[in-house]
Design a protein around this motif. Sequence first.
Motif, PDB file in Angstrom:
ATOM      1  N   ILE A 198       0.877  -1.171   0.000  1.00  0.00           N
ATOM      2  CA  ILE A 198       0.000   0.000   0.000  1.00  0.00           C
ATOM      3  C   ILE A 198       0.910   1.216   0.000  1.00  0.00           C
ATOM      4  O   ILE A 198       1.783   1.338   0.856  1.00  0.00           O
ATOM      5  N   GLY A 199       0.724   2.108  -0.948  1.00  0.00           N
ATOM      6  CA  GLY A 199       1.535   3.319  -1.014  1.00  0.00           C
ATOM      7  C   GLY A 199       0.722   4.554  -0.687  1.00  0.00           C
ATOM      8  O   GLY A 199      -0.392   4.716  -1.200  1.00  0.00           O
ATOM      9  N   VAL A 200       1.256   5.390   0.186  1.00  0.00           N
ATOM     10  CA  VAL A 200       0.627   6.659   0.522  1.00  0.00           C
ATOM     11  C   VAL A 200       1.703   7.743   0.554  1.00  0.00           C
ATOM     12  O   VAL A 200       2.881   7.449   0.723  1.00  0.00           O
ATOM     13  N   GLU A 201       1.267   8.984   0.393  1.00  0.00           N
ATOM     14  CA  GLU A 201       2.228  10.087   0.369  1.00  0.00           C
ATOM     15  C   GLU A 201       2.360  10.811   1.697  1.00  0.00           C
ATOM     16  O   GLU A 201       3.408  11.365   1.988  1.00  0.00           O
ATOM     17  N   LYS A 202       1.303  10.830   2.494  1.00  0.00           N
ATOM     18  CA  LYS A 202       1.299  11.657   3.705  1.00  0.00           C
ATOM     19  C   LYS A 202       1.111  10.804   4.961  1.00  0.00           C
ATOM     20  O   LYS A 202       0.407   9.795   4.929  1.00  0.00           O
ATOM     21  N   PRO A 203       1.692  11.236   6.068  1.00  0.00           N
ATOM     22  CA  PRO A 203       1.517  10.511   7.328  1.00  0.00           C
ATOM     23  C   PRO A 203       0.053  10.364   7.737  1.00  0.00           C
ATOM     24  O   PRO A 203      -0.343   9.314   8.253  1.00  0.00           O
ATOM     25  N   ASP A 204      -0.768  11.389   7.492  1.00  0.00           N
ATOM     26  CA  ASP A 204      -2.188  11.297   7.849  1.00  0.00           C
ATOM     27  C   ASP A 204      -2.865  10.156   7.091  1.00  0.00           C
ATOM     28  O   ASP A 204      -3.712   9.458   7.636  1.00  0.00           O
ATOM     29  N   ASP A 205      -2.468   9.974   5.814  1.00  0.00           N
ATOM     30  CA  ASP A 205      -3.009   8.865   5.033  1.00  0.00           C
ATOM     31  C   ASP A 205      -2.505   7.529   5.576  1.00  0.00           C
ATOM     32  O   ASP A 205      -3.231   6.538   5.589  1.00  0.00           O
ATOM     33  N   ALA A 206      -1.259   7.502   6.026  1.00  0.00           N
ATOM     34  CA  ALA A 206      -0.686   6.274   6.587  1.00  0.00           C
ATOM     35  C   ALA A 206      -1.421   5.858   7.852  1.00  0.00           C
ATOM     36  O   ALA A 206      -1.721   4.675   8.051  1.00  0.00           O
ATOM     37  N   ILE A 207      -1.723   6.810   8.706  1.00  0.00           N
ATOM     38  CA  ILE A 207      -2.370   6.526   9.983  1.00  0.00           C
ATOM     39  C   ILE A 207      -3.724   5.855   9.786  1.00  0.00           C
ATOM     40  O   ILE A 207      -4.123   5.014  10.590  1.00  0.00           O
ATOM     41  N   THR A 208      -4.397   6.153   8.693  1.00  0.00           N
ATOM     42  CA  THR A 208      -5.700   5.525   8.449  1.00  0.00           C
ATOM     43  C   THR A 208      -5.564   4.009   8.264  1.00  0.00           C
ATOM     44  O   THR A 208      -6.543   3.283   8.391  1.00  0.00           O
ATOM     45  N   HIS A 209      -4.360   3.532   7.994  1.00  0.00           N
ATOM     46  CA  HIS A 209      -4.114   2.096   7.806  1.00  0.00           C
ATOM     47  C   HIS A 209      -3.611   1.409   9.072  1.00  0.00           C
ATOM     48  O   HIS A 209      -3.302   0.219   9.044  1.00  0.00           O
ATOM     49  N   SER A 210      -3.530   2.131  10.180  1.00  0.00           N
ATOM     50  CA  SER A 210      -2.942   1.561  11.395  1.00  0.00           C
ATOM     51  C   SER A 210      -3.754   0.409  11.978  1.00  0.00           C
ATOM     52  O   SER A 210      -3.227  -0.388  12.741  1.00  0.00           O
ATOM     53  N   SER A 211      -5.003   0.279  11.596  1.00  0.00           N
ATOM     54  CA  SER A 211      -5.813  -0.838  12.087  1.00  0.00           C
ATOM     55  C   SER A 211      -6.116  -1.851  10.983  1.00  0.00           C
ATOM     56  O   SER A 211      -6.985  -2.700  11.140  1.00  0.00           O
ATOM     57  N   ASP A 212      -5.362  -1.778   9.870  1.00  0.00           N
ATOM     58  CA  ASP A 212      -5.615  -2.648   8.719  1.00  0.00           C
ATOM     59  C   ASP A 212      -4.730  -3.887   8.671  1.00  0.00           C
ATOM     60  O   ASP A 212      -4.655  -4.540   7.640  1.00  0.00           O
ATOM     61  N   GLY A 213      -4.044  -4.204   9.741  1.00  0.00           N
ATOM     62  CA  GLY A 213      -3.194  -5.392   9.732  1.00  0.00           C
ATOM     63  C   GLY A 213      -1.905  -5.229   8.951  1.00  0.00           C
ATOM     64  O   GLY A 213      -1.410  -6.174   8.340  1.00  0.00           O
ATOM     65  N   VAL A 214      -1.346  -4.042   8.977  1.00  0.00           N
ATOM     66  CA  VAL A 214      -0.076  -3.786   8.291  1.00  0.00           C
ATOM     67  C   VAL A 214       1.041  -4.523   9.025  1.00  0.00           C
ATOM     68  O   VAL A 214       1.141  -4.453  10.246  1.00  0.00           O
ATOM     69  N   ASP A 215       1.872  -5.249   8.268  1.00  0.00           N
ATOM     70  CA  ASP A 215       2.964  -6.030   8.851  1.00  0.00           C
ATOM     71  C   ASP A 215       4.269  -5.250   8.934  1.00  0.00           C
ATOM     72  O   ASP A 215       5.149  -5.621   9.708  1.00  0.00           O
ATOM     73  N   LEU A 216       4.403  -4.216   8.131  1.00  0.00           N
ATOM     74  CA  LEU A 216       5.633  -3.427   8.094  1.00  0.00           C
ATOM     75  C   LEU A 216       5.340  -2.065   7.494  1.00  0.00           C
ATOM     76  O   LEU A 216       4.597  -1.961   6.519  1.00  0.00           O
ATOM     77  N   VAL A 217       5.926  -1.020   8.075  1.00  0.00           N
ATOM     78  CA  VAL A 217       5.847   0.327   7.507  1.00  0.00           C
ATOM     79  C   VAL A 217       7.247   0.715   7.069  1.00  0.00           C
ATOM     80  O   VAL A 217       8.202   0.614   7.843  1.00  0.00           O
TER      81      VAL A 217
END
Length: 141
Positions: A59-78
């Motif tokens: 999943i690619g995002v440009e901004k930290p605010d967009d990244a934070i929306t994925h914090s509960s999506d089961g991301v294995d690595l940032v």
Amino acid sequence: MPFADLSDRSSLYKVLGSSQANGKKRKTMFPESVILVVGSESDESESIASMLTDRHRVIGVEKPDDAITHSSDGVDLVISQLDSPDFSGLQLLRMWRARDRRTPFLFITDGGDISSAIEAMKLGAADCLVKPVHASVLRAT
């Protein structure tokens, strides 16, 4: 030393749960790891993402605010830029840790500011990797 050159394959193997010690590769712990790539330098972020898409869901995002929306999506690595002119990688890590303390973070840096890398490690980053990013290392995970 907080910096690891991506030619040191062990950094990504440790974070994603595989190892290639003594030339023996173990299976990754995640059949399809979800990797979030955060970066405003779109060419570089797209390059990193393209290196990983054959074995991982990226999943690619440009901004930290967009990244934070994925914090509960089961991301294995940032994977994020540490020293971006458009956002603070450290601030992203702080915001993420307020919601999820388990997801590993890898920061990509040009190596210019060691104090930021040290701070990132103190905040729980798995590693800070120095540019350039080598495709062979990322694909090996």
